[in-house]
Design an enzyme around this catalytic site. Structure first.
Site, PDB file in Angstrom:
ATOM      1  CB  CYS A  49      -0.969  -0.091   1.130  1.00 51.31           C
ATOM      2  SG  CYS A  49      -1.880   1.362   1.556  1.00 51.31           S
ATOM      3  CG  ASP A  71      -3.854  15.022  -3.334  1.00 48.87           C
ATOM      4  OD1 ASP A  71      -3.323  15.015  -4.451  1.00 48.87           O
ATOM      5  OD2 ASP A  71      -4.723  14.277  -2.968  1.00 48.87           O
ATOM      6  CG  HIS A 103      -3.929  -1.315   5.126  1.00 50.77           C
ATOM      7  ND1 HIS A 103      -3.771  -0.438   3.960  1.00 50.77           N
ATOM      8  CD2 HIS A 103      -4.905  -2.194   4.385  1.00 50.77           C
ATOM      9  CE1 HIS A 103      -4.362  -0.826   2.809  1.00 50.77           C
ATOM     10  NE2 HIS A 103      -5.302  -2.020   3.236  1.00 50.77           N
ATOM     11  CG  HIS A 144      -4.663   3.403   3.803  1.00 52.31           C
ATOM     12  ND1 HIS A 144      -3.475   2.608   4.179  1.00 52.31           N
ATOM     13  CD2 HIS A 144      -4.943   4.007   4.940  1.00 52.31           C
ATOM     14  CE1 HIS A 144      -3.175   2.949   5.490  1.00 52.31           C
ATOM     15  NE2 HIS A 144      -3.793   3.905   5.859  1.00 52.31           N
ATOM     16  CG  HIS A 171      -7.254   8.742   1.248  1.00 52.82           C
ATOM     17  ND1 HIS A 171      -7.439   7.378   0.873  1.00 52.82           N
ATOM     18  CD2 HIS A 171      -7.347   9.621   0.229  1.00 52.82           C
ATOM     19  CE1 HIS A 171      -7.642   7.640  -0.420  1.00 52.82           C
ATOM     20  NE2 HIS A 171      -7.667   8.728  -0.717  1.00 52.82           N
ATOM     21  CG  HIS A 192      -9.248  13.616  -0.767  1.00 57.84           C
ATOM     22  ND1 HIS A 192      -8.077  13.892  -1.538  1.00 57.84           N
ATOM     23  CD2 HIS A 192      -9.548  12.576  -0.712  1.00 57.84           C
ATOM     24  CE1 HIS A 192      -7.806  12.555  -2.457  1.00 57.84           C
ATOM     25  NE2 HIS A 192      -8.812  11.822  -1.636  1.00 57.84           N
TER      26      HIS A 192
END
Length: 115
Positions: free
Chosen positions: A7, A33, A49, A100, A102, A104
């Site tokens: 990953c 990002d 994870h 995975h 996440h 933003h």
């Protein structure tokens, strides 16, 4: 803590792949990002994870809350003063590109209008 050796976000969290970090602790890492949609666009990623929101359980409540509270602090520290947007893509149909979990966080003028 479970990690996935294949990953990309697990590798970033382990320091195997460089990232422009803005925060890290034992549970989370946050970084800019690489393909931003806004003047400020960071990702907040659990070190554990977790494939997506589909895998989240009640055991993850505190972690998810911590991600949200941290997002506010980081946006303030990064100079975002006129609002920001939170996005969590889940699964292929939800637009998730990295398997995975996440968050933003995008700030600046109209971050949802990708130019």
């Amino acid at each position: 803590m479970h990690t996935d050796p294949n990953c990309i976000f697990c590798k970033i969290a382990a320091g195997q792949i460089p990232a422009r970090k803005v925060y890290e602790d034992d549970e989370l890492i946050a970084f800019h990002d690489i393909a931003p949609w806004a003047p400020v666009h960071i990702l907040i990623v659990p070190r554990e994870h977790i494939g997506s929101m589909q895998e989240v359980t009640e055991a993850h409540q505190a972690l998810l809350g911590k991600m949200m509270v941290l997002s506010t602090r980081l946006m303030r520290e990064l100079g975002v003063t006129n609002g920001y947007r939170h996005v969590v893509n889940t699964g292929a149909d939800g637009g998730q590109e990295v398997p995975h979990l996440h968050l933003h966080v995008m700030g600046g003028p109209r971050p949802w209008n990708k130019g």
